[in-house]
Design an enzyme around this catalytic site. Sequence first.
Site, PDB file in Angstrom:
ATOM      1  N   TRP A 102       0.958  -1.264  -0.193  1.00  0.00           N
ATOM      2  CA  TRP A 102       0.246   0.054  -0.650  1.00  0.00           C
ATOM      3  C   TRP A 102       1.070   1.280  -0.195  1.00  0.00           C
ATOM      4  O   TRP A 102       0.533   2.473  -0.736  1.00  0.00           O
ATOM      5  CB  TRP A 102      -0.674   0.037   1.292  1.00  0.00           C
ATOM      6  CG  TRP A 102      -1.774  -1.585   0.817  1.00  0.00           C
ATOM      7  CD1 TRP A 102      -2.386  -2.314   1.187  1.00  0.00           C
ATOM      8  CD2 TRP A 102      -2.943  -0.883  -0.848  1.00  0.00           C
ATOM      9  NE1 TRP A 102      -3.136  -2.588   0.478  1.00  0.00           N
ATOM     10  CE2 TRP A 102      -4.411  -1.986  -0.157  1.00  0.00           C
ATOM     11  CE3 TRP A 102      -3.298   0.326  -1.348  1.00  0.00           C
ATOM     12  CZ2 TRP A 102      -4.952  -2.581  -1.622  1.00  0.00           C
ATOM     13  CZ3 TRP A 102      -3.833  -0.888  -1.598  1.00  0.00           C
ATOM     14  CH2 TRP A 102      -5.099  -1.552  -1.957  1.00  0.00           C
TER      15      TRP A 102
ATOM     16  N   ASP B 253      -1.419   6.774   6.019  1.00  0.00           N
ATOM     17  CA  ASP B 253      -2.714   6.435   5.403  1.00  0.00           C
ATOM     18  C   ASP B 253      -2.509   5.371   6.575  1.00  0.00           C
ATOM     19  O   ASP B 253      -2.068   4.209   6.568  1.00  0.00           O
ATOM     20  CB  ASP B 253      -1.929   5.157   4.323  1.00  0.00           C
ATOM     21  CG  ASP B 253      -3.554   4.324   3.788  1.00  0.00           C
ATOM     22  OD1 ASP B 253      -4.406   4.401   4.523  1.00  0.00           O
ATOM     23  OD2 ASP B 253      -3.094   3.500   2.733  1.00  0.00           O
TER      24      ASP B 253
ATOM     25  N   LYS C 198     -13.121  -0.830   6.653  1.00  0.00           N
ATOM     26  CA  LYS C 198     -12.646  -2.006   7.113  1.00  0.00           C
ATOM     27  C   LYS C 198     -12.949  -1.882   8.530  1.00  0.00           C
ATOM     28  O   LYS C 198     -14.221  -2.737   8.999  1.00  0.00           O
ATOM     29  CB  LYS C 198     -11.147  -1.691   7.000  1.00  0.00           C
ATOM     30  CG  LYS C 198     -10.521  -1.569   5.924  1.00  0.00           C
ATOM     31  CD  LYS C 198      -9.320  -2.195   5.933  1.00  0.00           C
ATOM     32  CE  LYS C 198      -8.826  -1.121   4.355  1.00  0.00           C
ATOM     33  NZ  LYS C 198      -9.013  -3.061   3.536  1.00  0.00           N
TER      34      LYS C 198
HETATM   35  N1  PMP Z   1      -4.098   2.027   1.630  1.00  0.00           N
HETATM   36  C1  PMP Z   1      -4.788   0.462   2.204  1.00  0.00           C
HETATM   37  C2  PMP Z   1      -3.910   0.285   3.319  1.00  0.00           C
HETATM   38  C3  PMP Z   1      -5.451  -0.830   2.321  1.00  0.00           C
HETATM   39  O1  PMP Z   1      -5.455  -1.611   2.270  1.00  0.00           O
HETATM   40  C4  PMP Z   1      -6.590   0.003   0.959  1.00  0.00           C
HETATM   41  C5  PMP Z   1      -7.055  -1.030   0.222  1.00  0.00           C
HETATM   42  N2  PMP Z   1      -6.646  -2.713   1.006  1.00  0.00           N
HETATM   43  C6  PMP Z   1      -6.526   0.361   0.532  1.00  0.00           C
HETATM   44  C7  PMP Z   1      -4.993   1.714   0.141  1.00  0.00           C
HETATM   45  C8  PMP Z   1      -6.666   1.047  -0.940  1.00  0.00           C
HETATM   46  O2  PMP Z   1      -8.655   1.459  -0.553  1.00  0.00           O
HETATM   47  P1  PMP Z   1      -9.530   1.894  -1.638  1.00  0.00           P
HETATM   48  O3  PMP Z   1      -9.822   0.629  -1.737  1.00  0.00           O
HETATM   49  O4  PMP Z   1     -10.444   2.386  -0.987  1.00  0.00           O
HETATM   50  O5  PMP Z   1      -9.429   2.582  -2.477  1.00  0.00           O
END
Ligand code: PMP
Length: 363
Positions: free
Chosen positions: A100, A175, A199
């Site tokens: 991520w 994030d 989440k």
């Molecule tokens: N950052 C993290 C730490 C994530 O776990 C996720 C999704 N699993 C995202 C960003 C991306 O999120 P989204 O699908 O809401 O764009």
Amino acid sequence: MVYNFSAGPATIYKEVLKHVQKELLDYKGIGYSLLEASHRGKQYDRVHNNAVALLKQHMSLGDDYSVIFQGGGATLQFAMLAYNFLTDGIKGQYVHTGAWAEAAIISANKVCSTTNGSVEIIYDGKDRGYTTLPDPSQLEVDSNSRFVHITSNETIGGLQWKELPEVGSVALAADMSSDIFSRRLDFNKFDFIYAGAQKNLGTAGATVVIIKNSFLEKANENLPPSLSYKMQVSKNSLLNTPPIFAVWMLEQVFSHMNTIGGLEKIEKYNHEKAALLYDHIDSSNGFYSCPVDVRYRSTMNVVFRLPHSELDATFVDEANMSNLIGLKGHRSVGGCRASIYNAMSIEGVEYLIDFMRKFKRKY
Ligand code: PMP
């Protein structure tokens, strides 16, 4: 009863789902659904502002912070952060701790190729397979950079910062998609936080963005309104139609968090759940193993491996048959992963452990 260990969308407090179900057709006696109500009407207005107020209360944030709810997922924030803050020679420093963090870096780099900003990676965990984190006091922070970006919990790698990095006078951006509200933190230490809701905060569709006003002042003004934090804040997220169902869910989850004792109780519960699961993995004589540095194991996403990767699919299939779903590891890393977000109960974790015990005996 099915226990859902998916990484997100993920399990949601049953009490919240029941409450929303009860109010879905006729919202508080108005004779129609909140989902049919104008986003500029008084019902939605109350829900939206209550969600902001509850969020700030859980984080102990004052008037020096602004909160917006956006569509586009955390993924859009990867780009928006760069569009708003990395222009004309300004640098953002990124800590690369896994999948991520990498996604954030890739988006920021793309943006910078058009804005003349730049991205500097000040730590890359590649050599260690992204199984550990840097020493929080050892990051090479440049006082001229606009921010240092971290991923507080790597959802795929199962890696979580326990102490915040020392960044001096530079802004800290995080994030927090997969561990926001899983524990108490000094949220006032951050200048920028973003998290997708699917989440710990409810359902997909809304992303929570928290910006310290002194940081917001430095944002780029020369942007399309939809991409401009200044504009979104000045319109209280109502520049266009917000994701009203997801925001309503935020309000309900935040208020449910109060009825179960707030972040202090939630943190304690999460520690108990994670300890049960990691202890079971560690005492399995190597049948199950967790590749993550013990110091940084996530309390939210517990990744584990079986003795042979051929057993992964069997584990996941048999777990499914026992009403345990969502245990397949991310396709990029394989293995298994149990996401035990706030709404996962201890009973669910114990049921999983019982299944793991039987599976080990069988194989
Ligand atoms: N950052 C993290 C730490 C994530 O776990 C996720 C999704 N699993 C995202 C960003 C991306 O999120 P989204 O699908 O809401 O764009």
